[in-house]
Design an enzyme around this catalytic site. Structure first.
Site, short mmCIF file in Angstrom:
data_model
loop_
_atom_site.label_atom_id
_atom_site.label_comp_id
_atom_site.label_asym_id
_atom_site.label_seq_id
_atom_site.Cartn_x
_atom_site.Cartn_y
_atom_site.Cartn_z
N GLY A 755 0.86 -1.22 -0.21
CA GLY A 755 -0.11 -0.10 0.08
C GLY A 755 0.66 1.26 -0.11
N PHE A 757 1.50 3.27 2.57
CA PHE A 757 2.58 3.64 3.54
C PHE A 757 3.12 2.16 4.16
CE2 PHE A 757 -0.17 7.20 3.88
CZ PHE A 757 0.67 8.17 3.55
N GLY A 758 2.91 1.11 3.55
CA GLY A 758 3.24 -0.31 3.86
C GLY A 758 3.00 -1.46 3.23
N VAL A 760 1.79 -5.36 3.49
CA VAL A 760 0.74 -6.67 4.35
C VAL A 760 1.14 -7.88 3.91
CG1 VAL A 760 -1.55 -7.34 4.61
CG2 VAL A 760 -1.13 -4.76 3.92
N LYS A 774 0.18 -5.47 8.91
CA LYS A 774 0.30 -4.45 8.16
C LYS A 774 1.53 -3.79 8.71
CE LYS A 774 -1.76 -0.09 6.36
NZ LYS A 774 -2.65 0.80 6.42
N ASP A 869 -10.61 7.61 2.16
CA ASP A 869 -9.90 6.88 1.16
C ASP A 869 -10.73 5.56 0.74
OD1 ASP A 869 -7.89 6.75 -0.94
OD2 ASP A 869 -6.55 5.56 0.41
#
Length: 930
Positions: A755, A757-758, A760, A774, A869
């Site tokens: 994603g 910011f990170g 999973v 996550k 979002d």
């Protein structure tokens, strides 16, 4: 017969015998000479017979080395005048191949044998020892081998050749131990055994060479120390033992060699300090000790004379001191190399007094500038060195500016190397006066200002390295005047504007690196005219426009990086004709269309990155031919169809294909298997069930909902949030070690997605619970803010249609959310993949689930939550196809009786209509019926 008569007859016989002897003697001498001459001629012909090839046919042509001509007139043959015997044979530098014939030993009058710089191979014949008159034997630069030298040669050679003065066998393949005795080599003046494969140590036997003037032992595998006996060779003028494995210290008695001119002991393992008295050898012209482990200080004694020293090479050691002031006494110095040491203190301005100085290398030390006005800097003082050709002051903490006086440097100056030297300020305009400069390196400094237009005056410049500074402004058009430029590095600066169109005029350019700047233009078509270009990096700018289909074929280019720009349009198929290309990075642009099938022609490709574009269509099967491909990234495009599995594709994992939901193929790629309907009827049936019927049903439902709302305005579709609110639970404590074990150390095979910011991962906790972990990428600027926002929102939320948070794991270096694992992935996969399909009931159910979650977020709490979002990738489905809303990384909590204002777009562009805080049911219906 009377006695008198008898006496007269005897006398007559004697006279007749004498006359006969006098008449026959010339014939005897002639026969003797003919026999000796025949011996020399036969020896030469035998020598020629063992020469297997001679590229220069004129050497042994019909007019030379033929029995029809006198052998004394043959090429390379010299004879004595009276006896017509071979005294010298010189066949050097004529590229002869073959072996040296033993018959060479029959040329018994030979004084000099010179066969150097050829390709003779095999061993050295012992018969050379028969040449008793031999004075010089030149065999250097051949392919001779064997270990004869420790035995019969040169010990026995000197015994059989007592007049031998010069023995040169360097640059061959002789091996074994060095000779230990030279008692018979009393006349030897020059001995060169260098660059062979001799081992062992330098024996004391070399002390017998009382007359030797030149002794070269370098380039072998010698060990041990330099024996003190070397200091007894009083006639020695040149000594070389470089490029061996000699240890110990520099002998302190070398000062006794009053005739020594050149001392080469570089590239060994010498330790200790450099004896001060070595500089007292007034005859010394060259001292080369570079590439050892010498340490300590250089003497600061100003009385050291060194009047004839011309070259001083002490680089690549561990010498720690200031630059010695006695260098001023070495007034004839031409070359000084003190680089790569531990020298400190200021660079003396007095170096400018060395009027013959051509080469000054002080790089990679801890040197500084003397205090005082910049006008009197050491750089200004060096303008007095009118012969200076090279100046290296790189990798020193100089903390200086470049004075305008740099324009007064010697007209012969060719190289300035001053990278990583804490140089600040602007590049002065006067630099354009250095007309003969070929290399200017000011990289990794703190230079600011603009590039001076006077750079165009550097007529001979071949390399311009200015990367990693703070240079701004535009690239001046005058840079296109550098018609001999081969390398241009301007990367990691603040240069803006456009790439000059005229840059295509630099026909000799091989490296062009303008990456990590602020360039805003299209890429000039002329760039693709640079036929000699090997390396092109324009990445991390703001370049826009499309690549012209009229690009020329660059046969030589090896590296092409246009990533992190705003380039649009199709990827030109002509790139597939760049036959030497090994690295191609077009990632993070807006390229559209198909991946050119011609990329399969890039046989030497080892890196291909086309990620984060808008590419569509199938992955060309031709890419299977790229057998050297080690890195492939096609992620986050709109590619579809089957992933090829042949060739290098067997080595790639799911990471290479993420974000392409319509791909299918082998399970190792993290995509579903491909389906192949058996007939046209089956395909039509699939199309009817998957698209047409659901679309029609959705339209009917949508129309019914609109009618219901119009007829019953008081109708409220709100579902009591309390029906779906879950009781509070205690958070479970989960350690980092448990997450590592559960995800197999965050292995790529456990990867679920990436994603904003990170990342999973799928994991299994110690109690057997399957979870989604996550992991935040803490290198991203807003990662901490996203983590805090998500924790703040989720700690108070409990609803069946929100992704359940099991726990968190947080430390300064690691932050992760442990979430409930939802086995049916995201809504995006079910909506936009050809391998998944939602029926009407499932679509209506998902619509109700998401609406319920939004109602709870907006109205079910004291403080309303705006997701900000909401999109199909953030709606996850469990095994029962129940929808759950997740990813609250940019969610907003609205305080009671307060209104939030929005001044910029939040979340993912394209999913949230401008001016709305949240997606409406109409957007949701459009997802599910599209």
């Amino acid at each position: 017969m009377s006695p008198f008569t008898l006496m007269m007859l005897t006398k007559r016989r004697s006279i007749l015998l004498l006359l006969a002897f006098l008449l026959v003697q010339p014939c005897i001498l002639h026969l003797s000479h003919s026999s000796n001459n025949f011996t020399d001629q036969s020896a030469l012909i035998a020598f020629k017979s063992e020469i297997s090839s001679h590229p220069n046919d004129t050497i042994f042509s019909a007019s030379n080395w033929s029995t029809t001509a006198n052998f004394c007139e043959w090429f390379g043959v010299s004879c004595s005048r009276r006896r017509q015997r071979v005294t010298a044979l010189n066949l050097s530098y004529v590229d002869l191949h073959g072996t040296i014939s033993p018959h060479i030993g029959n040329l018994s009058f030979q004084v000099s044998l010179d066969l150097r710089n050829n390709s003779f191979s095999g061993s050295l014949p012992h018969e050379i020892g028969n040449l008793h008159r031999l004075r010089e034997l030149w065999l250097s630069n051949n392919l001779l081998e064997g270990n004869n030298l420790p035995g019969t040669l040169p010990v026995d050679l000197c015994r059989h050749c007592p007049n031998l003065q010069g023995l040169y066998i360097s640059n061959n393949k002789f091996s074994g131990k060095l000779p230990s005795q030279f008692n018979n080599c009393r006349e030897l003046l020059e001995l060169s055994l260098s660059y062979n494969m001799f081992d062992g140590s330098i024996s004391k036997g070399f002390g017998s060479l009382k007359k030797v003037e030149l002794l070269y032992l370098g380039g072998n595998n010698l060990i041990g120390n330099i024996p003190p006996i070397i200091s007894n060779l009083s006639m020695l003028q040149q000594f070389g033992a470089e490029s061996n494995n000699i240890k110990g210290s520099v002998p302190s008695d070398l000062w006794r060699l009053h005739n020594l001119k050149k001392l080469h002991i570089f590239y060994n393992d010498l330790t200790g300090t450099i004896p001060q008295n070595i500089f007292n050898i007034t005859s010394l012209q060259l001292l080369d000790l570079m590439g050892n482990s010498l340490s300590g200080n250089l003497s600061l004694d100003t009385r050291i004379p060194c009047p004839n020293l011309r070259r001083l090479l002490l680089d690549d050691n561990n010498i720690s001191s200031r630059i010695p002031s006695y260098l001023l006494n070495c007034s004839n110095l031409v070359l000084v190399d003190l680089s790569t040491n531990l020298l400190s203190g200021p660079i003396p301005r007095s170096l400018g007094n060395l009027k013959y100085l051509k080469y000054l290398a002080l790089g990679d030390n801890q040197l500084t500038e003397e205090s005082g006005h910049q006008e009197h800097s050491f750089l200004t003082s060096l303008t007095s060195c009118t012969s200076l050709e090279l100046l290296d002051i790189s990798t020193n903490p100089l903390n200086i500016t470049i004075p305008e006086t740099i324009g007064n440097f010697s007209a012969s100056l060719k190289i300035i190397s001053a990278g990583q030297s804490q140089i600040k300020g602007q590049i002065p305009m006067g630099i354009g006066s250095l007309k003969n400069l070929t290399w200017l390196d000011l990289s990794y400094n703190n230079l600011s200002g603009n590039l001076p237009s006077t750079l165009g005056g550097l007529e001979e410049l071949q390399r311009l390295h200015l990367r990693d500074n703070n240079i701004g402004g535009n690239i001046p058009e005058e840079i296109c005047q550098l018609i001999k430029l081969g390398e241009l590095f301007l990367s990691n600066n603040k240069i803006s504007g456009s790439i000059p169109n005229c840059i295509g005029n630099l026909n000799l350019l091989q490296i062009l690196n303008l990456s990590y700047n602020k360039l805003t233009s299209s890429i000039p078509l002329n760039v693709w005219n640079l036929e000699n270009l090997l390396f092109l990096d324009l990445s991390s700018n703001s370049l826009y426009g499309s690549l012209s289909p009229n690009m020329k074929k660059l046969r030589a280019i090896v590296y092409l990086n246009l990533s992190h720009n705003q380039i649009t349009g199709k990827v030109p198929s002509i790139i597939g004709a760049f036959e030497s290309l090994g690295n191609l990075d077009l990632s993070k642009n807006s390229f559209q269309g198909d991946i050119p099938d011609s990329f399969g022609q890039l046989k030497g490709m080892d890196l291909l990155d086309l990620s984060n574009n808008n590419l569509s269509g199938a992955i060309p099967k031709s890419l299977e031919a790229l057998r050297f491909l080690k890195y492939l990234n096609l992620s986050f495009n709109k590619l579809s169809g089957e992933i090829p599995s042949g060739g290098p594709f067997a080595n790639f994992k799911a990471k290479s294909f993420l974000g392409n939901e319509a791909l299918c193929g082998n399970s190792i790629f993290g995509v579903p298997p491909c389906t192949s309907p058996s007939s046209k009827g089956a395909r039509m049936k699939q199309l009817l069930l998957k698209y047409i019927i659901p679309s029609m049903a959705s339209i009917i439902i949508f129309a019914m909902l609109v009618i219901m709302l119009r007829r019953h305005p008081q109708y409220n579709m709100q579902i009591p949030s309390s029906l779906f609110t879950l009781p509070t639970v205690d958070w479970r404590m989960i350690s980092y070690q448990e997450l590592c074990r559960g995800t197999n150390n965050f292995c790529e095979s456990n990867l679920l997605g990436i994603g904003g910011f990170g990342t999973v991962y799928k994991g299994i906790l110690s109690d057997g619970t399957t979870v989604a972990v996550k992991v935040l990428n803490l290198h991203l600027e807003d990662a901490f803010k996203s983590f805090d926002a998500e924790c703040k929102v989720l700690r108070a939320l409990r609803h069946r249609n929100l992704v359940k948070v099991i726990s968190v794991c947080s430390s300064p270096k690691f932050k992760a959310l442990v979430l409930h694992y939802l086995s049916n992935y995201s809504l995006e996969k079910w909506l936009y993949s050809h391998n998944y399909c939602l029926n009407l009931v499932q679509r209506v159910g998902i619509m109700v689930d998401v609406t319920s979650a939004l109602d709870y977020l907006h109205n079910g709490q004291l403080e309303s939550v705006v997701h900000c979002d909401l999109k199909p990738t953030n709606i996850l489905l469990d095994e029962d196809m129940v929808a759950h809303v997740g990813d609250f990384g940019i969610a907003k909590i609205l305080a009671e009786n307060k209104y939030a204002t929005q001044t910029r777009t939040i979340g993912t562009i394209g999913y949230i209509a401008p001016g709305l805080h949240e997606i409406t049911s109409i957007h949701l219906i459009s997802w599910l019926i599209s």
